[in-house]
Design a protein around this motif. Structure first.
Motif, mmCIF file in Angstrom:
data_model
loop_
_atom_site.group_PDB
_atom_site.id
_atom_site.type_symbol
_atom_site.label_atom_id
_atom_site.label_comp_id
_atom_site.label_asym_id
_atom_site.label_seq_id
_atom_site.Cartn_x
_atom_site.Cartn_y
_atom_site.Cartn_z
ATOM 1 N N TRP A 146 0.827 -1.412 -0.177
ATOM 2 C CA TRP A 146 0.071 0.015 0.065
ATOM 3 C C TRP A 146 0.865 1.292 -0.101
ATOM 4 O O TRP A 146 0.548 2.225 -0.859
ATOM 5 N N ILE A 147 2.018 1.096 0.676
ATOM 6 C CA ILE A 147 2.869 2.164 0.902
ATOM 7 C C ILE A 147 3.764 2.707 -0.574
ATOM 8 O O ILE A 147 3.456 3.980 -0.906
ATOM 9 N N ILE A 148 4.001 1.692 -1.094
ATOM 10 C CA ILE A 148 4.828 1.728 -2.384
ATOM 11 C C ILE A 148 3.872 2.105 -3.555
ATOM 12 O O ILE A 148 4.215 2.565 -4.658
ATOM 13 N N LEU B 238 1.246 4.104 -3.182
ATOM 14 C CA LEU B 238 0.821 5.547 -2.834
ATOM 15 C C LEU B 238 0.931 6.479 -4.087
ATOM 16 O O LEU B 238 1.997 6.502 -4.579
ATOM 17 N N GLY B 239 -0.106 7.230 -4.547
ATOM 18 C CA GLY B 239 0.097 8.001 -5.740
ATOM 19 C C GLY B 239 -0.104 7.408 -6.978
ATOM 20 O O GLY B 239 0.176 7.834 -7.974
ATOM 21 N N GLY B 240 -0.698 5.914 -6.992
ATOM 22 C CA GLY B 240 -0.701 5.388 -8.093
ATOM 23 C C GLY B 240 0.536 4.956 -8.878
ATOM 24 O O GLY B 240 0.559 4.887 -10.177
ATOM 25 N N ARG B 241 1.760 4.648 -8.067
ATOM 26 C CA ARG B 241 2.921 4.305 -8.554
ATOM 27 C C ARG B 241 3.031 2.979 -9.567
ATOM 28 O O ARG B 241 3.875 2.801 -10.126
ATOM 29 N N LEU B 242 2.087 2.232 -9.124
ATOM 30 C CA LEU B 242 2.006 0.710 -9.677
ATOM 31 C C LEU B 242 1.078 0.796 -10.772
ATOM 32 O O LEU B 242 -0.117 1.191 -10.281
ATOM 33 N N SER B 243 1.166 0.112 -11.745
ATOM 34 C CA SER B 243 -0.130 -0.067 -12.667
ATOM 35 C C SER B 243 -0.922 -1.130 -12.205
ATOM 36 O O SER B 243 -0.782 -1.943 -11.190
ATOM 37 N N HIS B 244 -2.093 -1.352 -12.790
ATOM 38 C CA HIS B 244 -3.119 -2.258 -12.337
ATOM 39 C C HIS B 244 -2.733 -3.487 -12.426
ATOM 40 O O HIS B 244 -2.744 -4.232 -11.589
ATOM 41 N N ASP B 245 -1.688 -3.860 -13.518
ATOM 42 C CA ASP B 245 -1.418 -5.134 -13.814
ATOM 43 C C ASP B 245 -0.297 -5.634 -12.653
ATOM 44 O O ASP B 245 -0.259 -6.464 -12.213
#
Length: 260
Positions: free
Chosen positions: A73-75, A77-84
């Motif tokens: 959840w922390i990493i 934050l701000g949508g840094r990970l794509s959905h996939d």
């Protein structure tokens, strides 16, 4: 009644970690007490020590999964990970958790699983991830869903999408991880249309390596549940299905508000 999500996150999840620390610290005492109490039982019934070891292992794995969920959840934050990427990491976490739970059950209880399937020929293997599948599973006792989902993830390389009871969200790690993936928690009083809508939602965008998992019985077999299930079919006017259910002495018929 299921508490709101914010309560489950701020109370139940931290409570699991606190219980885990307490269980690990007091483990020698629990083992001593359980061993002393089991001396009065014949050897085949002395299961207390194994249950204590498995409970502590389960709590430890749950706590580690919750900490991993917090980190993800922390990493993100701000949508840094794509959905996939988000899905891939959470499926990997589920796979890790269930693999370790399965491993603990093998070591502590001597669990063994026999799988009856076609020979793993190149033709058979090439067909396995060619399209999404529907998995209809019965409830066969404690941990049956864990075994099923574990093997779907590890042996068959499938990404399960599960229709399950809303009450399972009382388990904090299951609540957090599963709610971040395409799954459906169904309340016990939901109307038939609601269940069908959830099944349709999960099935609408499945890919070749996905598996839609449904437990048609809705619970483990008991004679009372069997009787109530037959009455439900009769009340819905499903006379033929009710007659077939009466011939199933040790199985529950599929619930009429979903699988059928």
């Amino acid at each position: 009644m299921l508490p709101p999500r914010i309560i489950r996150r701020l109370v139940l999840a931290p409570l699991v970690i606190v219980l885990t620390v307490a269980a690990v610290v007091t483990l020698p005492i629990w083992l001593l007490v359980v061993t002393a109490a089991s001396l009065r039982l014949p050897p085949p019934q002395r299961r207390g020590t194994r249950l204590v070891w498995f409970a502590v292992a389960w709590l430890t794995l749950e706590s580690m999964a919750l900490i991993a969920c917090l980190w993800l959840w922390i990493i993100d934050l701000g949508g840094r990970l794509s959905h996939d990427e988000r899905e891939e990491r959470h499926y990997a976490l589920v796979k890790w958790l269930l693999s370790n739970v399965y491993g603990a059950a093998v070591r502590i209880f001597g669990l063994s699983v026999e799988i009856d399937e076609p020979p793993a020929t190149p033709e058979e293997l090439s067909r396995r991830l060619a399209r999404p599948v529907i998995v209809l599973s019965r409830h066969a006792g404690p941990g049956d869903s864990v075994l099923l989902v574990h093997h779907l993830l590890t042996r068959y390389g499938r990404r399960p999408r599960i229709v399950m009871k809303a009450a399972l969200q009382f388990d904090p790690s299951l609540d957090v991880v599963v709610n971040r993936l395409p799954n459906a928690f169904v309340p016990p009083d939901v109307e038939t249309g609601g269940v069908v809508a959830e099944i349709r939602r999960l099935a609408s965008d499945m890919e070749a390596d996905d598996a839609l998992v449904i437990f048609p019985e809705g619970g483990n077999f008991t004679p009372k549940r069997r009787g109530r299930a037959i009455l439900r079919l009769e009340d819905r006017g499903l006379r033929e299905e009710a007659a077939r259910a009466r011939r199933l002495e040790h199985l529950l018929p599929p619930r009429p508000n979903g699988a059928l």
